[in-house]
Design an enzyme around this catalytic site. Structure first.
Site, PDB file in Angstrom:
ATOM      1  CB  VAL A   7      18.103 -24.534  15.379  1.00 58.14           C
ATOM      2  CG1 VAL A   7      16.603 -24.832  15.356  1.00 58.14           C
ATOM      3  CG2 VAL A   7      18.802 -25.386  16.428  1.00 58.14           C
ATOM      4  CG  ASP A 108      20.712 -18.106   9.592  1.00 53.43           C
ATOM      5  OD1 ASP A 108      20.513 -16.954  10.049  1.00 53.43           O
ATOM      6  OD2 ASP A 108      19.964 -18.620   8.736  1.00 53.43           O
TER       7      ASP A 108
END
Length: 256
Positions: A7, A108
């Site tokens: 996301v 991430d």
């Protein structure tokens, strides 16, 4: 099979792995959606790619957008009957994170580092992720996450000009053939592209010297805009699925 979901600030990027082989990839806008919208989307994209939702045995999520997390987790439970693994502070990563406050490192960036050290062991690595932000991560050959740098990405840079000036338009992000633009649009495109390129070259040089004392390094690139720099000599390898690979590896480390 395992469904891995990243996301990001602009998109939800996902993929399905069968073992260590990725079978499909998809993108979806990451503007906040309800759990039902996300669940229906995920099931639909799987079916459209001839992947039965019933074959998904595990779901792993990496997110930098907290307002999406609850809806996505609820969607996984409701539509797949799976409580997903979330890559977050406190989980096993195999990395020695040298940030002053390790919790601050984006999930991430951790996923990228996990995948980088797995695919290219025993090497000093710089990972450049060309996304909404352009991020740099420095990882030592001993799996120490040393830190990095963050700057506005290409799209964010262009949008800042159009949104904060009266006459500058929104432009498509491209690699221009000439650095000297002959229109306002060409000038913005050139400035954004070659500005980021120049910043990247400077950051690589400085990180190489400061983090690795000039020792041999391997430079990896990933993210939606990475391919625009494919012929600029910035990196050694383009790895489009790096973050998804890292999410999968993190899930395998932390779940049975």
């Amino acid at each position: 099979m395992i469904l891995c979901i990243d996301v990001g600030n602009s998109h939800i990027y996902g993929g399905v792995f069968d073992g260590d082989e990725i079978k499909l990839r998809f993108r979806h806008t990451s503007k906040v959606s309800t759990s039902d919208e996300l669940g229906i989307f995920l099931k639909s994209v799987l079916r459209e790619n001839n992947c039965s939702p019933e074959t998904i045995r595990k779901i792993a999520i990496c997110s930098v957008v907290p307002q999406v997390d609850y809806s996505l987790r609820s969607a996984c439970v409701k539509y797949f009957s799976i409580d997903p693994f979330l890559l977050q502070a406190g989980v096993k990563t195999g990395l020695n994170i040298k940030y002053r406050n390790p919790v601050e490192v984006g999930a991430d960036r951790i996923a990228n580092a996990i995948a980088a050290t797995h695919s290219f062991p025993n090497q000093n690595i710089i990972v450049i992720d060309f996304g909404t932000a352009t991020t740099f991560c420095a990882i030592s050959h001993k799996k120490a996450y040393l830190g990095g740098a963050i700057l506005p990405g290409l799209r964010l840079s262009a949008d800042a000009l159009s949104k904060n000036t009266a006459k500058l338009p929104s432009v498509e992000i491209i690699k221009t053939e000439s650095v000297v633009g002959r229109s306002t649009i060409e000038s913005i495109q050139s400035g954004v592209y070659y500005g980021v390129l120049g910043a990247c070259k400077e950051l690589i040089q400085r990180i190489h010297h400061e983090a690795f004392n000039g020792d041999q390094i391997l430079i990896l690139a990933t993210g939606g805009f990475a391919s625009l720099f494919d012929k600029q000599g910035l990196y050694d390898h383009l790895v489009p699925d790096l973050v998804l690979q890292g999410i999968r590896l993190a899930a395998m480390m932390n779940t049975a």
